[in-house]
Design a protein around this motif. Sequence first.
Motif: not given
Length: 430
Positions: A161-176
């Motif tokens: 879905a990243v290609s259609s909906d765009g990148l969605k990052l959770d600040k707590q879970r996805h940036l460690q």
Amino acid sequence: MSAPHRFDRGHTDDLMTFLAASPTPYHAVANAAERLEKAGFRQVSETDAWEGSSGGKYVLRGGAIIAWYVPEDAAPHTPYRIVGAHTDSPNLRVKPQPDSGAHGWRQVAVEIYGGPLMNSWLDRDLGLAGRLTLRDGSTRLVNVDRPLLRVPQLAIHLDRAVSSDGLKLDKQRHLQPVWGLGHDVRDGDLIAFLEEELELGAGEVTGWDLMTHSVEAPAYLGRDKELVAGPRMDNLLSVHAGVAALAAVSSGELPYIPVLAAFDHEENGSQSDTGADGPLLGGVLERSVFARGGSYEDRARAFAGTVCLSSDTGHAVHPNYAERHDPTHHPRVNGGPILKVNVNNRYATDGSGRAVWAAACERADVPFQSFVSNNSMPCGTTIGPITAARHGIKTVDIGVAILSMHSVRELCGADDPHLLANALVAFLEG
């Protein structure tokens, strides 16, 4: 008085050296102090009694530096000319309990500082730098300037879905970030690693202020090398220009006392003992007045005649998103520094301040541009309004137009840094 120096592309070369050597505010002010020392400045301690001699002086506090040059026979009521900037940039900062991990990966727990473009931190080779506080209360700078950490992005096969909906990052879970392999997470591993890096004894580090940085070096970009790509231009570009300008004017007779005020914590509101909303600048300026035998009346007279240029990066017109900009104000890279205006006081510039800036640019033979935000877009802010309100001094917001602000890697014109420095020289000379 003619300008004592004329900066050129050599200034931009030196800017890239300064950016690479300053991964944190603590490194930035240490490097600024080293350059000022070579220009004849000396450090003064806030805990010592100050004497009123002439010459260049500076105060270091954490990630902030205030430097000033007192001309011979300067009266206690002599006004100041201040270049204000900030040393911090949005990034990922290490938490108090940094050692974490899952599923066989060793990770470092980080917190989001300021407002970074989070996607720009993905799949970058990251180093680790900052300030360590030792058991005896002393501090040491550390800079692991090699690939140590990485925030790996999820493969597109697992996120179609990243290609259609765009990148969605959770600040707590996805940036460690990850920094190794292992099933057993051991408390103290990261700090023990840094103690080894600095050849310190085990358990000697009892406090830390650590942050990540991209290890990719600044570089010229483009067919004709018209552009510069690099980290932390917001706002070390202004700090570097301010240091160079202050060093250049600090000799002979001047009608004003030139000052550089580079603060920490602008990216999260400036409310700290090293931020623009703290007492540091006012305390230094007042003590300088009193050390020269001045009274409160002299302090009031000095502040009334003072002008501050709040120098921070602004937005160049983006070729792919021109509609996001005001249709009649399109600052161009390599078009000269920008004057930043907002009638709702997100910037401190008014008409009389514009005249001060225009006079400096005319004297330096530097073109300048005007920046305002699109009325439909919220406007950012700077240390300018804070400085004006806290100290009651005229403040003008200026800077250099860049692209990719708050990215791990920003983009500016190769000529704008030295054009800014030349304008600052003319301003500080008065």
